[in-house]
Design a protein around this motif. Structure first.
Motif, PDB file in Angstrom:
ATOM      1  N   ILE A  89       0.780  -1.259   0.045  1.00 32.40           N
ATOM      2  CA  ILE A  89       0.050   0.013  -0.107  1.00 32.40           C
ATOM      3  C   ILE A  89       1.085   1.264  -0.015  1.00 32.40           C
ATOM      4  N   ARG A  90       1.891   1.205   0.856  1.00 28.82           N
ATOM      5  CA  ARG A  90       2.882   2.357   1.086  1.00 28.82           C
ATOM      6  C   ARG A  90       3.516   2.724  -0.430  1.00 28.82           C
ATOM      7  N   ALA A  91       3.806   1.625  -1.124  1.00 25.15           N
ATOM      8  CA  ALA A  91       4.390   1.821  -2.318  1.00 25.15           C
ATOM      9  C   ALA A  91       3.526   2.060  -3.447  1.00 25.15           C
ATOM     10  N   ASN A  92       2.325   1.856  -3.240  1.00 27.05           N
ATOM     11  CA  ASN A  92       1.306   2.202  -4.382  1.00 27.05           C
ATOM     12  C   ASN A  92       0.720   3.644  -4.189  1.00 27.05           C
ATOM     13  N   THR A  93       0.819   4.296  -3.102  1.00 27.97           N
ATOM     14  CA  THR A  93       0.414   5.514  -2.725  1.00 27.97           C
ATOM     15  C   THR A  93       1.567   6.642  -3.246  1.00 27.97           C
ATOM     16  N   VAL A  94       1.013   7.176  -4.344  1.00 30.54           N
ATOM     17  CA  VAL A  94       1.985   7.938  -4.859  1.00 30.54           C
ATOM     18  C   VAL A  94       1.297   9.472  -5.281  1.00 30.54           C
ATOM     19  N   GLU A  95      -0.130   9.508  -5.276  1.00 33.07           N
ATOM     20  CA  GLU A  95      -0.813  10.696  -5.540  1.00 33.07           C
ATOM     21  C   GLU A  95      -0.435  11.676  -4.350  1.00 33.07           C
ATOM     22  N   ALA A  96       0.067  12.817  -4.850  1.00 34.38           N
ATOM     23  CA  ALA A  96       0.367  14.071  -3.734  1.00 34.38           C
ATOM     24  C   ALA A  96      -0.617  14.195  -2.785  1.00 34.38           C
ATOM     25  N   ARG A  97      -1.998  14.118  -3.207  1.00 33.06           N
ATOM     26  CA  ARG A  97      -2.990  14.541  -2.069  1.00 33.06           C
ATOM     27  C   ARG A  97      -3.078  13.559  -1.231  1.00 33.06           C
ATOM     28  N   LEU A  98      -2.391  12.060  -1.160  1.00 34.36           N
ATOM     29  CA  LEU A  98      -2.319  11.125  -0.337  1.00 34.36           C
ATOM     30  C   LEU A  98      -1.119  11.024   0.489  1.00 34.36           C
ATOM     31  N   LEU A  99      -0.216  11.911   0.190  1.00 33.27           N
ATOM     32  CA  LEU A  99       0.906  12.178   0.920  1.00 33.27           C
ATOM     33  C   LEU A  99       1.283  13.050   2.059  1.00 33.27           C
ATOM     34  N   ASN A 100       2.008  12.811   3.070  1.00 36.52           N
ATOM     35  CA  ASN A 100       2.150  13.937   4.041  1.00 36.52           C
ATOM     36  C   ASN A 100       3.284  14.396   3.590  1.00 36.52           C
ATOM     37  N   SER A 101       3.960  15.376   4.746  1.00 36.70           N
ATOM     38  CA  SER A 101       5.117  16.197   4.266  1.00 36.70           C
ATOM     39  C   SER A 101       6.475  15.294   4.282  1.00 36.70           C
ATOM     40  N   ARG A 102       6.213  14.080   4.766  1.00 39.42           N
ATOM     41  CA  ARG A 102       7.366  13.263   4.412  1.00 39.42           C
ATOM     42  C   ARG A 102       7.367  12.245   3.478  1.00 39.42           C
ATOM     43  N   GLY A 103       6.403  12.364   2.566  1.00 34.50           N
ATOM     44  CA  GLY A 103       6.392  11.698   1.455  1.00 34.50           C
ATOM     45  C   GLY A 103       5.665  10.200   1.617  1.00 34.50           C
ATOM     46  N   LEU A 104       4.977  10.207   2.736  1.00 40.18           N
ATOM     47  CA  LEU A 104       4.475   8.859   3.305  1.00 40.18           C
ATOM     48  C   LEU A 104       2.739   9.058   3.122  1.00 40.18           C
ATOM     49  N   PRO A 105       2.278   7.816   3.217  1.00 36.50           N
ATOM     50  CA  PRO A 105       0.771   7.938   3.155  1.00 36.50           C
ATOM     51  C   PRO A 105       0.262   8.877   4.224  1.00 36.50           C
ATOM     52  N   ASN A 106      -0.804   9.569   3.784  1.00 32.63           N
ATOM     53  CA  ASN A 106      -1.322  10.487   5.030  1.00 32.63           C
ATOM     54  C   ASN A 106      -2.766   9.922   5.837  1.00 32.63           C
ATOM     55  N   PHE A 107      -2.698   8.598   5.803  1.00 32.02           N
ATOM     56  CA  PHE A 107      -3.683   7.980   6.361  1.00 32.02           C
ATOM     57  C   PHE A 107      -3.435   6.655   6.748  1.00 32.02           C
ATOM     58  N   ASP A 108      -4.142   5.979   7.829  1.00 32.09           N
ATOM     59  CA  ASP A 108      -3.652   4.832   8.504  1.00 32.09           C
ATOM     60  C   ASP A 108      -4.809   3.738   7.608  1.00 32.09           C
ATOM     61  N   VAL A 109      -4.295   2.513   7.805  1.00 30.77           N
ATOM     62  CA  VAL A 109      -4.710   1.020   7.482  1.00 30.77           C
ATOM     63  C   VAL A 109      -4.444   0.305   8.749  1.00 30.77           C
ATOM     64  N   ARG A 110      -5.391  -0.524   9.073  1.00 29.84           N
ATOM     65  CA  ARG A 110      -5.137  -1.507  10.193  1.00 29.84           C
ATOM     66  C   ARG A 110      -5.494  -2.908   9.678  1.00 29.84           C
ATOM     67  N   PHE A 111      -4.772  -3.962  10.011  1.00 29.08           N
ATOM     68  CA  PHE A 111      -5.207  -5.413   9.678  1.00 29.08           C
ATOM     69  C   PHE A 111      -5.390  -6.260  10.823  1.00 29.08           C
ATOM     70  N   PHE A 112      -6.260  -7.044  11.045  1.00 35.50           N
ATOM     71  CA  PHE A 112      -6.488  -7.942  12.122  1.00 35.50           C
ATOM     72  C   PHE A 112      -6.396  -9.457  11.493  1.00 35.50           C
ATOM     73  N   ILE A 113      -5.501 -10.007  11.808  1.00 39.25           N
ATOM     74  CA  ILE A 113      -5.089 -11.343  11.100  1.00 39.25           C
ATOM     75  C   ILE A 113      -4.947 -12.482  12.168  1.00 39.25           C
ATOM     76  N   LEU A 114      -5.463 -13.702  11.704  1.00 38.69           N
ATOM     77  CA  LEU A 114      -4.882 -14.886  12.373  1.00 38.69           C
ATOM     78  C   LEU A 114      -5.021 -15.942  11.407  1.00 38.69           C
ATOM     79  N   ASN A 115      -4.169 -17.059  11.659  1.00 33.17           N
ATOM     80  CA  ASN A 115      -4.191 -18.328  10.927  1.00 33.17           C
ATOM     81  C   ASN A 115      -4.834 -19.511  11.480  1.00 33.17           C
TER      82      ASN A 115
END
Ligand code: GLY
Length: 404
Positions: A337-363
């Motif tokens: 997700i980080r690598a695919n986030t390239v639009e300027a409006r989705l990036l913060n001043s550090r060039g990183l995603p300006n949103f959060d995503v969380r995953f809850f995972i089990l096997n």
């Protein structure tokens, strides 16, 4: 289950969900024993699954754990669990009292997957029903479809006897919507039609240059509105009017039971103040939820569009199938997700995603992880197993805050 049985059990379920305290008192007087068979029952979820009780004795994750240890169907137990925050008017990210769309209408999304039965159901942009997860379950059990949306979903629920309210807002969610409108457009905040006026004039034209120019103007206006809408929402987070978790607020609960059977259920009012009709990742199989009974389960909260672009939960389960641990699979998808986030409006001043995503995972073995794009110190997820229900820290891919 035939339609008549479903209607009977659903009506009972909805009635019970509306009064969880009474349900707990009348039908489950004793603390459950944990029957460990071949597997260790484990549930993972977002924090609203442990922080909200709707005035009753149990949170979603506790209710679901009790159900599976008492032998309830793995998905029935999880749906009964998430009905608790869905019905809780204080929970701003899902069900009754969830934050509404840009027009002030609460539109809900939900999806669930039953591992052993290998089916799934979903609803998107449903209105008037406090418990969309139960409607999603009805879609799976009673139809040959997976996903029913909008007015069709509401009418489907009405036909099954679900109570349909005119408005799922509470006074608090409506007041927050009005405050958001005031912040987006102080001049027109009481006129819901104003922001759409003049859009679509390209359709009246024949000159290709004029059509192109008007389309560009429409697109710029809509984008400006979307940016202002998001900024107004973040300003309300900064001012403490809503918490960041309610912004894309979602409840997602994943479970493996003592037989090694898996399921997941996700339910949400979606992105606060979204464009009416917007469906996020939560009702879309593979995006906000995925279960494979041979492998594991993953569910998500956070910016739904990121999960839609990357089919995140499907990918997490596929990475686990290839041998990755839940944590590594989640981190690999966050990195994508980080690598695919390239639009300027989705990036913060550090060039990183300006949103959060969380995953809850089990096997299937009961190994689990909670991972997030940003793992701030106070970020947690919910776990329930033989050691009880608790919050554990989320592991973050990135440091700091999405807004830095
Ligand atoms: N993840 C919830 C949403 O974006 O709708």
């Amino acid at each position: 289950m035939d339609r008549r049985t479903f209607v009977r059990t659903t009506a009972a379920g909805v009635a019970a969900a509306a009064a969880p305290a009474a349900l707990a008192a009348s039908t489950h007087p004793a603390a459950p024993a944990v029957h460990t068979r071949t597997h260790r029952p484990v549930l993972v979820a977002d924090v609203s699954s442990i922080r909200y009780r709707n005035g009753g004795p149990e949170s979603a994750i506790e209710r679901a754990f009790r159900g599976i240890t008492e032998g309830e169907d793995v998905l029935d137990a999880c749906v009964a669990g998430v009905n608790i925050p869905e019905l809780d008017p204080e929970e701003r990210g899902i069900g009754y009292g969830g934050l509404p769309n840009a027009d002030g209408v609460v539109q809900l999304d939900s999806c669930l997957m039953h591992g052993p039965r290998r089916w799934a159901g979903g609803v998107a942009a449903i209105e008037g029903v406090k418990t969309p997860s139960l409607v999603a379950k009805a879609v799976a059990e009673l139809t040959d479809h997976h996903l029913i949306v909008g007015q069709g979903a509401t009418e489907f629920a009405r036909a099954l006897g679900f109570e349909i309210l005119d408005d799922l807002n509470t006074d608090a969610s409506r007041a927050l919507w009005l405050e958001w409108k005031r912040r987006v457009d102080p001049s027109h905040w009481l006129d819901p039609e104003e922001r759409l006026k003049g859009l679509g004039r390209a359709g009246e034209e024949t000159d290709p240059d004029v059509i192109r120019r008007r389309r560009e103007e429409d697109s710029a206006r809509l984008q400006a509105f979307a940016d202002a809408a998001l900024e107004a929402g973040w300003s309300m987070v900064a001012d403490g009017l809503i918490d960041a978790n309610s912004f894309w607020g979602t409840t997602s609960l994943e479970c493996v039971n003592q037989d090694g059977d898996l399921c997941g259920v996700t339910t949400t009012s979606g992105l606060a103040w979204k464009i009416p009709g917007r469906a996020g990742d939560s009702p879309i199989l593979g995006a906000g939820q995925y279960v494979d009974n041979d492998v594991g389960a993953a569910g998500s909260t956070g910016r739904g569009e990121a999960n839609l672009y990357n089919l995140s939960c499907f990918m997490i389960v596929e990475f686990m199938r290839q041998g990755m641990s839940p944590k590594d699979a989640g981190m690999a998808v966050l990195e994508r997700i980080r690598a695919n986030t390239v639009e300027a409006r989705l990036l913060n001043s550090r060039g990183l995603p300006n949103f959060d995503v969380r995953f809850f995972i089990l096997n299937k073995a009961g190994e689990y992880a909670g991972v997030a794009m940003y793992g701030a110190a106070e970020s947690t997820f919910a776990v329930c197993d033989e050691n009880g229900a608790r919050e554990e820290p989320l592991e973050g891919l990135l440091e700091g805050s999405p807004r830095d």
